[in-house]
Design a protein around this motif. Structure first.
Motif, short mmCIF file in Angstrom:
data_model
loop_
_atom_site.label_atom_id
_atom_site.label_comp_id
_atom_site.label_asym_id
_atom_site.label_seq_id
_atom_site.Cartn_x
_atom_site.Cartn_y
_atom_site.Cartn_z
N ALA A 167 0.81 -1.22 0.00
CA ALA A 167 0.00 0.00 0.00
C ALA A 167 0.84 1.26 0.00
CB ALA A 167 -0.91 0.00 1.23
N PHE A 168 2.15 1.14 -0.13
CA PHE A 168 2.99 2.33 -0.14
C PHE A 168 2.63 3.21 -1.32
CE2 PHE A 168 5.64 -0.59 2.36
CZ PHE A 168 5.99 0.24 3.42
N THR A 169 2.42 4.48 -1.05
CA THR A 169 2.06 5.43 -2.10
C THR A 169 2.43 6.83 -1.64
OG1 THR A 169 0.25 6.12 -3.56
CG2 THR A 169 -0.30 5.82 -1.24
N ASP A 170 2.27 7.80 -2.48
CA ASP A 170 2.65 9.17 -2.18
C ASP A 170 1.50 9.88 -1.47
OD1 ASP A 170 3.96 11.58 -2.08
OD2 ASP A 170 3.55 12.14 -4.15
N ASP A 171 1.28 9.48 -0.21
CA ASP A 171 0.23 10.10 0.61
C ASP A 171 0.86 10.63 1.88
OD1 ASP A 171 0.75 7.86 2.12
OD2 ASP A 171 -1.20 6.91 1.81
N ALA A 172 0.05 10.90 2.88
CA ALA A 172 0.58 11.50 4.12
C ALA A 172 1.58 10.59 4.82
CB ALA A 172 -0.59 11.82 5.06
N LEU A 173 1.42 9.27 4.67
CA LEU A 173 2.33 8.33 5.33
C LEU A 173 3.61 8.11 4.55
CD1 LEU A 173 -0.14 5.55 6.57
CD2 LEU A 173 0.68 7.56 7.80
N ASP A 174 3.55 8.31 3.22
CA ASP A 174 4.70 8.11 2.35
C ASP A 174 5.34 6.75 2.67
OD1 ASP A 174 6.32 8.90 0.24
OD2 ASP A 174 7.71 10.00 1.52
N PRO A 218 1.88 -10.16 2.28
CA PRO A 218 1.92 -9.30 1.09
C PRO A 218 3.09 -9.62 0.16
CG PRO A 218 2.62 -8.08 3.02
CD PRO A 218 2.09 -9.38 3.51
N TRP A 219 4.08 -10.36 0.64
CA TRP A 219 5.21 -10.73 -0.21
C TRP A 219 4.83 -11.78 -1.25
CZ3 TRP A 219 10.16 -8.65 -0.13
CH2 TRP A 219 10.44 -7.76 0.90
N ASP A 220 3.79 -12.56 -0.97
CA ASP A 220 3.29 -13.58 -1.91
C ASP A 220 1.95 -14.04 -1.38
OD1 ASP A 220 2.63 -15.74 -3.46
OD2 ASP A 220 4.49 -16.85 -3.15
N SER A 229 -0.46 -12.65 12.73
CA SER A 229 -0.32 -12.54 11.27
C SER A 229 -0.97 -11.28 10.72
CB SER A 229 -0.91 -13.76 10.60
OG SER A 229 -2.24 -13.96 11.04
N GLY A 230 -2.16 -10.92 11.22
CA GLY A 230 -2.85 -9.75 10.70
C GLY A 230 -2.05 -8.48 10.90
N SER A 231 -1.51 -8.32 12.10
CA SER A 231 -0.67 -7.15 12.38
C SER A 231 0.53 -7.12 11.45
CB SER A 231 -0.20 -7.18 13.83
OG SER A 231 -1.25 -6.86 14.72
N ALA A 232 1.22 -8.25 11.32
CA ALA A 232 2.44 -8.29 10.53
C ALA A 232 2.18 -8.04 9.05
CB ALA A 232 3.14 -9.63 10.74
N ALA A 233 1.11 -8.63 8.52
CA ALA A 233 0.80 -8.45 7.10
C ALA A 233 0.57 -6.98 6.77
CB ALA A 233 -0.42 -9.29 6.73
N LEU A 234 -0.14 -6.27 7.65
CA LEU A 234 -0.46 -4.88 7.35
C LEU A 234 0.70 -3.93 7.62
CD1 LEU A 234 -4.15 -4.92 8.58
CD2 LEU A 234 -3.36 -4.54 6.23
N VAL A 235 1.57 -4.26 8.56
CA VAL A 235 2.79 -3.46 8.72
C VAL A 235 3.70 -3.67 7.52
CG1 VAL A 235 4.89 -3.16 10.10
CG2 VAL A 235 2.69 -3.41 11.24
N ALA A 236 3.87 -4.93 7.10
CA ALA A 236 4.73 -5.21 5.95
C ALA A 236 4.21 -4.55 4.68
CB ALA A 236 4.84 -6.71 5.75
N ALA A 237 2.89 -4.51 4.53
CA ALA A 237 2.29 -3.92 3.34
C ALA A 237 2.30 -2.40 3.36
CB ALA A 237 0.85 -4.41 3.18
#
Length: 465
Positions: free
Chosen positions: A5-12, A144-146, A156-164
Motif C-alpha cells: 500500500a505504499f504510495t505518495d500520501d501522508a504516510l509516504d 503481502p510478499w506472496d 499474522s494480521g498485524s504483521a501483514a499490514l505493517v509489511a504492506a
C-alpha cells in the motif's frame, strides 16, 4: 502475487519514528495520518484478509483528541486477543458471540498511553495456537510478499499490514513464536521481550508458566527501540534492567553461539545456508561465532506440546462460564480440538512436564554466561503456501507440520528470555527468511543494539523494491 500500500500520501514510506517526527513538527496532522492508514488498509485487505474488526470512526475521533506522547497520532492495530474498551475480542474463534469490552486490558492501557491511535483489531489463528492463521470461515491471512502464502501466526494480521505499509507498527504477542514467526515471514523486526517486561492482561499473567509476551512488529530497528522506550515511561518492571533510549549500534564485540538444529527438528538446507551467511556477517563485524547446540532437554518438545495442549483444554473447559449461552465448543477447529484431546489423554504427565519446563530458565542463564547471544533461523524452512497448515486437516497432520516449521522459537517462551527476529535473509524465491538472535534474561538492549549494527551492515529488503 506481491501487494503493498505504499504510495505518495501522508504516510509516504515513513516508519513510526519518521511519522512521529513529522507529526511533532506539524508537517501533517494525526487526522491526515489516520485517513491515509485507513485508505491503505482498504486498498490491500481484500488480498491480505488481515483485519478482525475495524474502528475507523473511533480512530478519527482519537486523532482529534490525542493522548500526549512521542507516538501521539501514529496509527496502529491491536491484535484481537487483548481487550480494548469498546471493541469486541474474538481471539480468532467462532466459539462465542463477542461483545464490546467494557474496559481496556492492562496491556492496552499501557500501549495506548504512548499516544498510538488504534484503527481496529488484527486477525490471528484460533487462540493463537497455530503458526498459520487459516480460519475455516473467514479464510487465511496472507503475506503481502506472496499472497499464495501464509502470513504466519498468530500475530499474522498485524504483521501483514505493517509489511504492506498500511501502518508503521502494530501490536503482536508471542506464546510460541507469534511475534517472531510473522516478523520472519513478512520481512519485519519482531522482538519478544523478557517475561514481565511489559504490562500484560490477567489471562496471560495467570498461566502456570507465563509463556506469552506482548510487543510489536515494525519495519525498522529504531521503531522497535522507540516503542520499548516509550512503553517504559508508562510501565516499568523493577526486577529487570531498563532498556532505555537506544539509538545506535552496539560497541562491544560479542560471543555468539550458532545453531541450525532446532527443538526436535532441524533447518532445511537453504535455511541452514542462509543462517551460516548471517554468522559470517557477524564474524566480519568482529564478533566471535561458535557452532554449538542450545541446551534443550530431550523431553522439551513433548513437554512443550503438552503444555500448549493444556492451554487448549483450559479454553474449552472455561468457555461457557466466560462467554455464556453463545458458547459452542463444536465450532473450534481441528487443531484446538486435537490439542485439547492430547491434554486430556496425558493429564497425568502434566506435573512432570511443567516441572521440567520450569528448569529451562536456569539452563538458559548458564548458557548465556558462556554466550552473549544465540543465532538460529527463526523458522526451520521457507514460508508454506496457504493450505499446508489448514486447521480443518486431521490433528496428526497439522501438528507434525507445525513442529517441522516452528523448531526454534518455543525455547525462549519457556525460559522467559528475549529474542528478536530480523529480516536479514532472502530465499531463492525472493521471500523474507528471518534470522533470530536470543539473549539472557533482561538483555533486550544487547539485542536491539546488535540489530542496529546488522541493519546498518545489511539493510533490510523492502517490499516496494
Amino acid at each position: 502475487m506481491r501487494v503493498h500500500a505504499f504510495t505518495d500520501d501522508a504516510l509516504d514510506d515513513l516508519d513510526a519514528v519518521g511519522l512521529a517526527e513529522h507529526l511533532g513538527a506539524g508537517k501533517l496532522s494525526a487526522a491526515e495520518a489516520a485517513e491515509a492508514a485507513i485508505a491503505r488498509i482498504e486498498a490491500v485487505d481484500g488480498e491480505l484478509n488481515a483485519m478482525a474488526y475495524v474502528a475507523y470512526d473511533r480512530a478519527r475521533s482519537d486523532a482529534r483528541n490525542l493522548r500526549p506522547g512521542y507516538l501521539a497520532g501514529v496509527p496502529t492495530l491491536v491484535k484481537d486477543n487483548v481487550d480494548v474498551a469498546g471493541m469486541p475480542t474474538r481471539s480468532g474463534t467462532d466459539a462465542w458471540e463477542p461483545r464490546p469490552a467494557k474496559r481496556n486490558g492492562d496491556f492496552a492501557d499501557m500501549y495506548l498511553a504512548t499516544g498510538l491511535v488504534p484503527l481496529g483489531k488484527s486477525q490471528l489463528s484460533e487462540y493463537g495456537f497455530s503458526a498459520s492463521a487459516e480460519h475455516p470461515r473467514l479464510g487465511a491471512v496472507r503475506t503481502p510478499w506472496d499472497t499464495e502464502r501464509t502470513a504466519g501466526a498468530s500475530s499474522s494480521g498485524s504483521a501483514a499490514l505493517v509489511a504492506a505499509g498500511a501502518v508503521p507498527l502494530a501490536h503482536a504477542n508471542d506464546g510460541g513464536g507469534s511475534i517472531r514467526i510473522p516478523a520472519a515471514v513478512n520481512g519485519l523486526v519482531g522482538l519478544k521481550p523478557t517475561r514481565g517486561r511489559l504490562a500484560q492482561d490477567k489471562l496471560f499473567r495467570d498461566m502456570p508458566i507465563r509463556i506469552i509476551s506482548d510487543g510489536v512488529v515494525t519495519r525498522s530497528v529504531r521503531d522497535t527501540a522507540a516503542f520499548y522506550r516509550e512503553a517504559e515511561r508508562h510501565y516499568r518492571n523493577l526486577d529487570l534492567p531498563p532498556i532505555g533510549d537506544l539509538t545506535r549500534p552496539i560497541k562491544r564485540r560479542l560471543r555468539i553461539a550458532l545453531t541450525t538444529s532446532g527443538v526436535g527438528r532441524s533447518a532445511d538446507a537453504e535455511t541452514r545456508a542462509l543462517t551460516e551467511q548471517t554468522a559470517s556477517l557477524l564474524e566480519d563485524l568482529g564478533h566471535t561465532v561458535t557452532e554449538t547446540e542450545v541446551p534443550v532437554a530431550p523431553s522439551f518438545v513433548d513437554d512443550f506440546l503438552l503444555y500448549w495442549a493444556l492451554l487448549a483444554q483450559a479454553m474449552l473447559t472455561t468457555g461457557r462460564p466466560f462467554h455464556g449461552r453463545s458458547w459452542d465448543a463444536s465450532k473450534h477447529d481441528n487443531l484446538t480440538l486435537g490439542l485439547a484431546r492430547h491434554a486430556r489423554r496425558n493429564l497425568h504427565k502434566v506435573p512432570g512436564a511443567i516441572a521440567r519446563l520450569k528448569r529451562a530458565g536456569a539452563q538458559a542463564e548458564l548458557y548465556h554466561q558462556k554466550y552473549d547471544v544465540a543465532l538460529t533461523p527463526t523458522l526451520a524452512t521457507g514460508t508454506p503456501k496457504v493450505g499446508h497448515l489448514d486447521p480443518t486437516q486431521d490433528y496428526a497432520t497439522i501438528i507434525d507440520r507445525l513442529l517441522d516449521w516452528v523448531a526454534f522459537t518455543p525455547w525462549q517462551n519457556i525460559t522467559g528470555a528475549p529474542a528478536i527476529s530480523l529480516p536479514l535473509a532472502t530465499t531463492a524465491g525472493g521471500l523474507p527468511q528471518g534470522m533470530m538472535l536470543g539473549a539472557g534474561r533482561g538483555q533486550e538492549a544487547v539485542l536491539i543494539e546488535l540489530a542496529y549494527e546488522l541493519e546498518q551492515a545489511r539493510p533490510f529488503a523492502r517490499i516496494q523494491g
